[in-house]
Design an enzyme around this catalytic site. Structure first.
Site, mmCIF file in Angstrom:
data_model
loop_
_atom_site.group_PDB
_atom_site.id
_atom_site.type_symbol
_atom_site.label_atom_id
_atom_site.label_comp_id
_atom_site.label_asym_id
_atom_site.label_seq_id
_atom_site.Cartn_x
_atom_site.Cartn_y
_atom_site.Cartn_z
ATOM 1 N N ASN A 69 -11.974 9.157 2.372
ATOM 2 C CA ASN A 69 -11.976 8.029 3.652
ATOM 3 C C ASN A 69 -10.831 7.890 3.782
ATOM 4 O O ASN A 69 -10.144 7.724 2.768
ATOM 5 C CB ASN A 69 -12.643 6.469 3.112
ATOM 6 C CG ASN A 69 -11.938 5.530 2.628
ATOM 7 O OD1 ASN A 69 -11.422 5.064 3.486
ATOM 8 N ND2 ASN A 69 -11.373 5.571 1.406
ATOM 9 N N ALA A 70 -10.595 7.664 5.237
ATOM 10 C CA ALA A 70 -9.266 7.542 5.416
ATOM 11 C C ALA A 70 -9.118 6.669 6.749
ATOM 12 O O ALA A 70 -8.989 6.643 7.311
ATOM 13 C CB ALA A 70 -8.819 8.446 5.761
ATOM 14 N N CYS A 130 -3.171 1.225 -1.454
ATOM 15 C CA CYS A 130 -4.478 1.495 -0.131
ATOM 16 C C CYS A 130 -3.086 3.170 0.254
ATOM 17 O O CYS A 130 -2.243 2.544 0.876
ATOM 18 C CB CYS A 130 -4.773 0.744 1.050
ATOM 19 S SG CYS A 130 -5.643 1.870 2.638
#
Length: 301
Positions: A69-70, A130
């Site tokens: 995921n980005a 993150c």
């Protein structure tokens, strides 16, 4: 009697099962599937000082035994959370924990100062790990000095339980954990996603708009488990384990490796009732093995 309660600093959870930020929305999205009051706690999606649009699409792709995921911390900012979301979710009989991120150290402190005024929020999880944002995020979590600086700033702004979410994309995660412990953290959570990528060989382009993204899911579990085990032996504060936990057996493994509590992430996308199933499994496991408290098996490896 079986005591499934867990203490994370001054925060007492009814059981060891939490939800991982970014996979559970604000909790209310899952209210049609599970009784949120049964959770030890739920960690809402990453919240920043200002609204964020996140990264361009496509920003999610499946991989063998996992997903990339980005998303990029898409959210409407702390003011929206306080005014619109918080009033709707503060009544649940489950600990509400806010995941906080920022571009700079001052952003973290400002967000946590506003959260500090909400009596129903007793803990924050600070995201210094993150891999999907260009500014802040993982940049603070890859050095001891950066991680400690964020921790110290938030510690001054927030009176409740301070959890620092660590990045696995470092050389020595135990060293980072010790630095935030010394800086005032009440607990650490690990691991966040690993940096990865996937390429569409037909189109000859990366699947993700950002080229790289964060890998989660069962593929990362053995590495996450090893890191939790390492950190639990390196610090005195509680460790919250996450990374590829899909079943109750996975959860027990993390507890045996030293985790005080665990977070369920990617599994929520596959089965929205998985958290309750894992809570029930832990209870059943304890009954079958005559365990009266998770302290009896925590960190036995």
């Amino acid at each position: 009697m079986i005591d499934l309660t867990v203490s994370i600093g001054n925060l007492k959870l009814k059981n060891a099962v939490l939800t991982a930020s970014g996979t559970f929305g604000y909790g209310e999205e899952y209210a049609d599937f599970i009784d949120l009051n049964r959770l030890g706690g739920y960690i809402v999606k990453g919240t920043t000082l200002e609204p964020r649009e996140g990264n361009d699409y496509p920003r999610m792709v499946e991989t063998p035994s996992g997903m990339l995921n980005a998303v990029g911390l898409q959210n409407k900012g702390i003011e929206y959370f306080i005014n619109e979301i918080y009033p709707r979710i503060k009544h649940y009989d489950s600990e509400l924990i806010v995941n906080v991120s920022g571009k700079q150290i001052e952003d973290y402190a400002k967000v946590c100062q506003l959260i500090n005024e909400r009596t129903n929020i007793k803990a924050v999880e600070i995201n210094i790990s993150c891999p999907n944002v260009k500014e802040g995020g993982m940049a603070f979590g890859t050095t001891c000095s950066g991680a400690a600086a964020v921790t110290k700033a938030v510690r001054k702004a927030f009176d409740g339980v301070l959890i620092i979410k660590l990045s696995p994309n470092v050389t020595d995660i135990a060293e980072i954990a010790r630095s935030v412990e010394e800086a005032g953290a009440d607990a650490v959570s690990l691991v966040n996603t690993f940096m990865g990528m996937a390429i569409d060989i037909d189109k000859r382009t990366p699947y993700l708009s950002t080229v790289t993204g964060g890998l989660s899911g069962p593929a990362i579990k053995p590495i996450a488990l090893r890191m939790v085990w390492q950190v639990a032996k390196a610090v005195k504060i509680p460790v919250i384990g996450l990374g590829g936990i899909m079943t109750g057996r996975d959860a027990i493994e993390f507890i045996m490796a030293g985790a005080s509590a665990i977070e369920i992430g990617t599994a929520n996308f596959i089965d929205p009732t998985v958290t309750i199933k894992i809570i029930d499994y832990i209870d059943d496991y304890c009954r079958r093995n005559n365990i009266t408290s998770l302290d009896e098996i925590r960190g036995i490896i």
